[in-house]
Write an enzyme that holds these catalytic residues in place. Sequence first.
Site, mmCIF file in Angstrom:
data_model
loop_
_atom_site.group_PDB
_atom_site.id
_atom_site.type_symbol
_atom_site.label_atom_id
_atom_site.label_comp_id
_atom_site.label_asym_id
_atom_site.label_seq_id
_atom_site.Cartn_x
_atom_site.Cartn_y
_atom_site.Cartn_z
ATOM 1 N N GLY A 144 24.501 35.225 20.488
ATOM 2 C CA GLY A 144 26.019 35.282 20.503
ATOM 3 C C GLY A 144 26.744 35.551 19.092
ATOM 4 O O GLY A 144 27.010 37.025 18.785
ATOM 5 N N GLY A 156 38.915 27.809 24.419
ATOM 6 C CA GLY A 156 39.448 27.126 25.543
ATOM 7 C C GLY A 156 39.045 27.506 26.962
ATOM 8 O O GLY A 156 39.823 27.193 27.754
ATOM 9 N N ILE A 213 21.487 25.340 22.893
ATOM 10 C CA ILE A 213 22.448 24.320 22.649
ATOM 11 C C ILE A 213 23.950 24.968 23.061
ATOM 12 O O ILE A 213 24.008 26.117 22.580
ATOM 13 C CB ILE A 213 22.438 23.575 21.496
ATOM 14 C CG1 ILE A 213 22.524 24.120 20.195
ATOM 15 C CG2 ILE A 213 21.451 22.540 21.426
ATOM 16 C CD1 ILE A 213 22.761 23.752 18.798
ATOM 17 N N ASN A 214 24.923 24.335 23.410
ATOM 18 C CA ASN A 214 26.472 24.744 23.132
ATOM 19 C C ASN A 214 26.665 24.283 21.821
ATOM 20 O O ASN A 214 25.732 24.009 20.989
ATOM 21 C CB ASN A 214 27.179 23.994 24.268
ATOM 22 C CG ASN A 214 28.258 24.696 24.432
ATOM 23 O OD1 ASN A 214 29.048 25.510 23.800
ATOM 24 N ND2 ASN A 214 28.776 25.007 25.843
ATOM 25 N N ALA A 228 37.467 27.990 19.367
ATOM 26 C CA ALA A 228 37.884 27.121 20.297
ATOM 27 C C ALA A 228 38.808 27.802 21.205
ATOM 28 O O ALA A 228 40.000 27.959 21.125
ATOM 29 C CB ALA A 228 38.959 25.987 19.641
ATOM 30 N N CYS A 247 31.037 22.162 26.937
ATOM 31 C CA CYS A 247 32.137 22.878 26.051
ATOM 32 C C CYS A 247 32.631 21.701 25.346
ATOM 33 O O CYS A 247 33.560 20.827 25.825
ATOM 34 C CB CYS A 247 33.005 23.764 26.779
ATOM 35 S SG CYS A 247 34.199 24.392 25.865
HETATM 36 C C1 SIN Z 1 35.389 27.959 24.780
HETATM 37 O O1 SIN Z 1 35.984 29.020 25.539
HETATM 38 O O2 SIN Z 1 36.312 27.318 23.942
HETATM 39 C C2 SIN Z 1 33.870 28.152 24.075
HETATM 40 C C3 SIN Z 1 33.086 27.911 25.543
HETATM 41 C C4 SIN Z 1 32.166 26.767 25.324
HETATM 42 O O3 SIN Z 1 31.690 26.127 24.246
HETATM 43 O O4 SIN Z 1 31.338 26.361 26.401
#
Ligand code: SIN
Length: 315
Positions: A268, A71, A191-192, A69, A128
């Site tokens: 990733g 953010g 997917i995210n 997370a 996100c």
């Molecule tokens: C994040 O910065 O919290 C993750 C980014 C994302 O899930 O798109």
Amino acid sequence: MNLSQTIHGISFTNPTVLAAGMMGITASGWKDVARHGAGGITTKSMWIKEHKGHPNPVVISTPYWSINAVGLPYAGFDVAKEEVGSYMKDHPVPLIANIVAESVEAFAETAAKMVTLKPDFLEVNISCPNVEDEFGRPFACSPSDAAAVTRAVKAVSGTIPVFIKLSPNVDNIKVIAAACAEAGANGITAINTVGPGMAIDLRSRLPILANKVGGMSGRGIKPLAVRCVADIYAATEGKLPIIGLGGIATGEDALEMMMAGASLVGIGTAIWERGLDVFRDVSKEMQMWCTTEGVGEISELVGSMHKEVLISTKH
Ligand code: SIN
């Protein structure tokens, strides 16, 4: 054996791409990932104004899954201009500029500014799961919201292909993908992260992440990602290129994702496990499998599962 892929006229020497958010902040970092064999680079999600992320801790990682997370922290357009501008000068592999914004109008404004930096593709992060408290339900959770963002970005993106990044955290990803396609998307990224999930520290009895919950990634989510990509490929009749990601750590994972319908595969979380060489190693593993199986062109495999299912149901 040819691993290269050409998507909307842009050549990738192999199908592996750096997923958004991983090592994705500076031109020198992106070039380092390219030197380690990535076929393409996706930037971190970029806002045009500065956006502060969540306080630490923002990531927990195990061999099976990770939860983050972060953010969506980003410094704003001046930094994007410097880093994307510097990368695009000699541009070792294609750049996918991932953008994020808080409203349909802000997505249009952000896209209009980012296209001036001439990335190869735009990737639009509408999925996100970590900023819901701040901005509400992600646009990727509703076909009409996803379509509205797609239309707004397409209206300003000129000749730069637009990929919309979708969420697995929906009832029916097929309907969302079809709405994006109808609204003019040139591709889908999926997917995210999944969830959100939570992990609790036994001593303090508190959630480990400062944000309490976060999106899940890593090896454990691969079957969900493969199913989502297969659904999107079916919903868009194989007409839109898909960047498939979620739990890809080996050449076999990447091949499976391509058989489900992905033209490119994002990597990733596996960087933590296998290091930056994961890009070169996954490509080598794909190449070895294809050579053994007599596959001459990697593009032959894209969506091949769907054809096999059709053949098998005819008998
Ligand atoms: C994040 O910065 O919290 C993750 C980014 C994302 O899930 O798109």
